[in-house]
Design an enzyme around this catalytic site. Structure first.
Site, PDB file in Angstrom:
ATOM      1  N   CYS A 124      36.833  50.335  48.394  1.00 38.94           N
ATOM      2  CA  CYS A 124      37.253  51.101  49.568  1.00 38.94           C
ATOM      3  C   CYS A 124      36.027  51.575  50.351  1.00 38.94           C
ATOM      4  CB  CYS A 124      38.040  52.316  49.126  1.00 38.94           C
ATOM      5  SG  CYS A 124      39.346  51.935  47.967  1.00 38.94           S
TER       6      CYS A 124
ATOM      7  N   ARG B  80      34.756  45.866  52.905  1.00 42.97           N
ATOM      8  CA  ARG B  80      34.810  46.386  51.535  1.00 42.97           C
ATOM      9  C   ARG B  80      36.236  46.555  51.021  1.00 42.97           C
ATOM     10  NH1 ARG B  80      29.875  49.374  50.133  1.00 42.97           N
ATOM     11  NH2 ARG B  80      31.132  50.344  48.532  1.00 42.97           N
TER      12      ARG B  80
ATOM     13  N   TRP C  92      41.193  49.440  49.270  1.00 50.58           N
ATOM     14  CA  TRP C  92      41.386  48.261  48.417  1.00 50.58           C
ATOM     15  C   TRP C  92      42.186  48.781  47.231  1.00 50.58           C
ATOM     16  CZ3 TRP C  92      40.125  46.680  43.424  1.00 50.58           C
ATOM     17  CH2 TRP C  92      40.189  45.298  43.191  1.00 50.58           C
TER      18      TRP C  92
ATOM     19  N   ASN D 288      37.011  57.032  47.026  1.00 53.50           N
ATOM     20  CA  ASN D 288      36.694  55.726  46.430  1.00 53.50           C
ATOM     21  C   ASN D 288      36.538  55.948  44.936  1.00 53.50           C
ATOM     22  OD1 ASN D 288      36.484  54.779  48.994  1.00 53.50           O
ATOM     23  ND2 ASN D 288      34.285  54.325  48.910  1.00 53.50           N
ATOM     24  N   GLY D 289      37.042  55.044  44.134  1.00 55.24           N
ATOM     25  CA  GLY D 289      36.870  55.172  42.683  1.00 55.24           C
ATOM     26  C   GLY D 289      38.215  55.306  41.995  1.00 55.24           C
TER      27      GLY D 289
ATOM     28  N   GLU E 106      29.139  28.150  40.515  1.00 54.86           N
ATOM     29  CA  GLU E 106      29.060  28.884  41.779  1.00 54.86           C
ATOM     30  C   GLU E 106      29.818  28.141  42.888  1.00 54.86           C
ATOM     31  OE1 GLU E 106      28.392  31.807  42.552  1.00 54.86           O
ATOM     32  OE2 GLU E 106      27.990  31.750  44.692  1.00 54.86           O
TER      33      GLU E 106
ATOM     34  N   LYS F 214      32.991  29.681  44.916  1.00 53.39           N
ATOM     35  CA  LYS F 214      33.097  29.758  46.388  1.00 53.39           C
ATOM     36  C   LYS F 214      34.428  29.183  46.847  1.00 53.39           C
ATOM     37  CE  LYS F 214      30.695  31.995  46.689  1.00 53.39           C
ATOM     38  NZ  LYS F 214      29.832  32.990  46.289  1.00 53.39           N
TER      39      LYS F 214
ATOM     40  N   GLU G 134      37.425  31.460  45.752  1.00 51.06           N
ATOM     41  CA  GLU G 134      37.440  32.768  46.431  1.00 51.06           C
ATOM     42  C   GLU G 134      38.020  32.683  47.841  1.00 51.06           C
ATOM     43  OE1 GLU G 134      33.690  35.615  45.411  1.00 51.06           O
ATOM     44  OE2 GLU G 134      33.154  33.674  46.228  1.00 51.06           O
TER      45      GLU G 134
ATOM     46  N   HIS H 130      35.989  17.266  26.071  1.00 46.89           N
ATOM     47  CA  HIS H 130      36.535  18.230  25.109  1.00 46.89           C
ATOM     48  C   HIS H 130      37.674  19.030  25.726  1.00 46.89           C
ATOM     49  CE1 HIS H 130      33.425  17.270  22.266  1.00 46.89           C
ATOM     50  NE2 HIS H 130      32.503  17.439  23.207  1.00 46.89           N
TER      51      HIS H 130
ATOM     52  N   LYS I 258      33.918  43.239  48.490  1.00 45.35           N
ATOM     53  CA  LYS I 258      32.494  42.889  48.510  1.00 45.35           C
ATOM     54  C   LYS I 258      31.743  43.585  47.384  1.00 45.35           C
ATOM     55  CE  LYS I 258      28.797  41.070  50.093  1.00 45.35           C
ATOM     56  NZ  LYS I 258      28.677  39.669  49.663  1.00 45.35           N
TER      57      LYS I 258
HETATM   58  C1  G6P Z   1      32.185  41.041  43.892  1.00 49.84           C
HETATM   59  C2  G6P Z   1      31.773  40.196  45.080  1.00 49.84           C
HETATM   60  C3  G6P Z   1      30.924  39.027  44.617  1.00 49.84           C
HETATM   61  C4  G6P Z   1      29.735  39.522  43.805  1.00 49.84           C
HETATM   62  C5  G6P Z   1      30.166  40.426  42.653  1.00 49.84           C
HETATM   63  C6  G6P Z   1      28.980  41.127  42.024  1.00 49.84           C
HETATM   64  O1  G6P Z   1      33.063  40.331  43.098  1.00 49.84           O
HETATM   65  O2  G6P Z   1      32.907  39.729  45.774  1.00 49.84           O
HETATM   66  O3  G6P Z   1      30.465  38.302  45.735  1.00 49.84           O
HETATM   67  O4  G6P Z   1      29.025  38.439  43.302  1.00 49.84           O
HETATM   68  O5  G6P Z   1      31.041  41.450  43.140  1.00 49.84           O
HETATM   69  O6  G6P Z   1      28.418  41.989  42.972  1.00 49.84           O
HETATM   70  P1  G6P Z   1      26.933  42.458  42.990  1.00 49.84           P
HETATM   71  O7  G6P Z   1      26.830  43.321  44.222  1.00 49.84           O
HETATM   72  O8  G6P Z   1      26.723  43.247  41.737  1.00 49.84           O
HETATM   73  O9  G6P Z   1      26.060  41.266  43.053  1.00 49.84           O
END
Ligand code: G6P
Length: 612
Positions: free
Chosen positions: A2, A28, A75, A100-101, A485, A489, A492, A508, A607
């Site tokens: 949030c 966020r 969020w 937030n939290g 990765e 991507k 996500e 396997h 984020k």
């Molecule tokens: C969230 C974001 C990712 C990020 C992860 C870790 O899931 O959407 O993009 O890699 O957090 O975040 P950080 O800020 O610790 O790299």
């Protein structure tokens, strides 16, 4: 997660700055948003489900003139996205709270407050805070003191901002485990969960510490620490500018950020160089003495940052001759790990605010207050950097797209620089070899530029994936984390189910999934494992799987009707992961755009994950 923004202004224009702040925080959290302002001793609250644009439309229907206000973009954690659950939460038409939290003891507090006659109108944990503050406020009529008393009863994590209709020139804020900054204006003050929300107003910030409660008024603020003592927290000038957060001529922030990569990588390398050589002090003044003492490395991170850590193991173990473990923070913190003296704990985080990563750092420090801690982070003033003995800052610039791109490539660069420094100090890398690697490293921005030139080819490939529901990504050695990765991507932002696998593990299990409908993407530079990978890819073709291979110009892989080969620039094996991830990012981007998805704000994701 949030986002919070608040303003105590000198004129009645709190609303525009709150909306500007919300727009910049929207990345966020984006399931609902809301604003509360004080107007003529009345608390006015507007909330809307959906994007901030929905709230703006609602607000445009009226005229709002208040000097003091708070706002929030949500969020969802407790309770579905709805107007009732959106913040601010109001108690008795008097107190408004944004949060937030997560409040872990909210059920007990709810029962207590209900027994005192408070009626709840949402399913959130946050609503207990507004009633609790109101309860104390009704006893002594001082908002600062009421918030201080209320937070003593909360367990969990929070950043909160509170206003009351009878305190028309004041916002009270508190922080425990969730970031909060105070922005210093001229004769006015602001507050936000992220400094970038306030860049249009100020670049001077006070970063609150855990346990702080602050009384923010137009002319200044009073801060009390966790013991209740009044403390001075020095203001810090942020290097960020409003331009850093603008989209430029791009369609999405993610697209812009992929194109920022040559510059971001260049800046990150340059930040560590002095007179043409890498300077170990880029990791902190004490880096030399710490690196000399270590006998193992433990990397801890989440998401994309974890993938950077996984890749680094393939550099650190052979080149610096150190055992290296890599863990996901949410697992590490609960698996009762053994702590060994001589371990360098490396925390990787773009934001420096990820709750699980920070919890691991606290755990390591608690276990061994003298532990060697290095954070690799993109935000200079983050919680993580402020808690770490050694810090290396990635120079990616502000990253707004939820799917991390330039943070990842700059993390990889930082980890390769770390490997070189460990190797130099431990004498496992000769100065000749270090020079050779440094020379190659300096060509990296150009190589990434060349990889970006594949954009139109990758866009042309996207229609082949647009109606797919599943996809496999394969890699071997250091390209395995790159496959992970790439898959992350795609899943996500396009919502296609994608799995990254070690190509050697194919038979396997995942080979059972392969048929003519299963696209398989392979990360295949011409490295020492290229031959082995080729055999794995044959297993895919033998089952009619469609192959999309990202390969070197001199690849030995044969093309046939079911195989598409995308040729990347020639790049040294050591640097290949940093270049090969770029077309995977671009490819995921185009597939997501073609599927009509909101690339920068994928559903259900955030984020910066500041709750557990
Ligand atoms: C969230 C974001 C990712 C990020 C992860 C870790 O899931 O959407 O993009 O890699 O957090 O975040 P950080 O800020 O610790 O790299």
């Amino acid at each position: 997660m949030c986002g919070i923004v608040g303003a105590v202004r000198k004129d009645t224009s709190a609303m525009p700055i709150l909306l500007t702040g919300l727009r910049s925080l929207e990345y966020r959290g984006y399931d609902s948003s809301g604003i509360a302002i004080i107007e003529d001793k009345k608390l006015i609250c507007v909330k809307k489900v959906g994007k901030v644009a929905e709230l703006e439309k609602e607000i445009a229907k009226d005229v709002y003139s208040g000097k003091v206000g708070i706002a929030h973009t949500r969020w969802a954690t407790h309770g579905i996205p709805s107007e009732k659950n959106a913040h601010p939460h109001i108690s008795t038409e008097d107190v408004a709270v944004v949060h937030n939290g997560i409040i872990e003891n909210h059920e007990q507090l709810r029962a207590l407050l209900e027994s005192r006659g408070y009626k709840f109108s949402s399913e959130t944990d946050t609503e207990v805070i507004s009633h609790l503050v109101h309860y104390y406020l009704s006893q002594e009529n001082d908002l600062f003191s009421a918030v201080k008393k209320a937070v003593r009863e909360l367990s969990g994590s929070y950043a909160i901002a509170v206003i009351s209709k009878n305190a028309a020139n004041q916002i009270v804020v508190a922080r425990q485990g969730s970031p909060l900054v105070i922005g210093l204006g001229y004769d006015e003050m602001f507050v936000a969960s992220d400094a970038s929300a306030l860049l249009s107003e100020t670049n001077q910030f006070i970063y609150l510490e855990d346990g702080d409660v602050a009384d923010i008024m137009r002319e200044g603020c009073v801060i009390c620490d966790k013991t209740g003592k009044s403390v001075h927290r020095a203001p810090v000038k942020s290097e960020l500018t409003a331009e850093d957060t603008s989209i430029g001529g791009f369609h999405h922030f993610m697209q812009k950020e992929m194109y920022d990569q040559p510059e971001a990588v260049k800046k990150t390398i340059e930040s560590a160089m002095k007179n043409g050589v890498i300077d170990e002090r880029a990791f902190g003044a004490k880096a030399h003495s710490v690196f000399r003492k270590i006998s193992s490395v433990q990397i801890i991170a989440c998401g994309t940052s974890y993938h950077a850590g996984l890749a680094a193991r393939y550099w650190i173990e052979p080149l610096a001759d150190l055992p290296c473990n890599v863990d996901v923070a949410s697992e590490y913190r609960y698996r009762n790990p053994r702590f060994r003296k001589g371990t360098l704990y490396v925390f990787i985080s773009q934001s420096g605010e990820t709750a699980d990563t920070i919890a691991c750092l606290n755990m390591v420090k608690k276990e061994n207050p003298d532990a060697h801690i290095l954070s690799i982070c993109n935000v200079a003033e983050s919680s993580l950097t402020r808690m770490s003995g050694l810090v290396f800052l990635t120079r990616a610039g502000k990253e707004i797209g939820v799917a991390s791109t330039k943070a990842f490539t700059t993390q990889l660069v930082s980890l390769l620089l770390l490997t070189l420094m460990l190797g130099r100090i431990r004498k496992t890398i000769s100065s000749k070899k270090e020079k050779e690697i440094t020379k190659k490293l300096l060509t990296l921005p150009e190589k990434i530029e060349e990889a970006l030139n594949l954009d139109s080819k990758l866009r042309a490939l996207a229609p082949k994936f647009v109606s797919k529901e599943h996809c496999l990504y394969l890699g071997r050695g250091i390209e395995y984390p790159i496959a992970l990765e790439g898959a992350l991507k795609l899943k996500e932002i396009s919502y296609i189910h994608a799995e990254g696998y070690q190509a050697g593990e194919l038979k396997h299990g995942p080979l059972a999934l392969v048929d003519e409908n299963m696209p398989v993407i392979a990360v295949a530079p011409n490295d020492s494992l290229a031959g082995k990978l080729q055999s794995n890819l044959k297993e895919v073709r033998a089952r009619n799987g469609k192959l999309f291979i990202f390969a070197s110009p001199d690849t030995k892989i044969e093309k046939d009707d079911g195989t598409e080969i995308i040729l990347l620039p020639e790049v040294d094996e050591l640097l290949a992961p940093i270049v090969y991830v770029v077309p995977l990012q671009i490819f995921a981007y185009h597939v997501a755009v073609l599927r009509g998805k909101d690339v920068d704000k994928p559903r259900n994701l955030a984020k910066s994950v500041t709750v557990e």
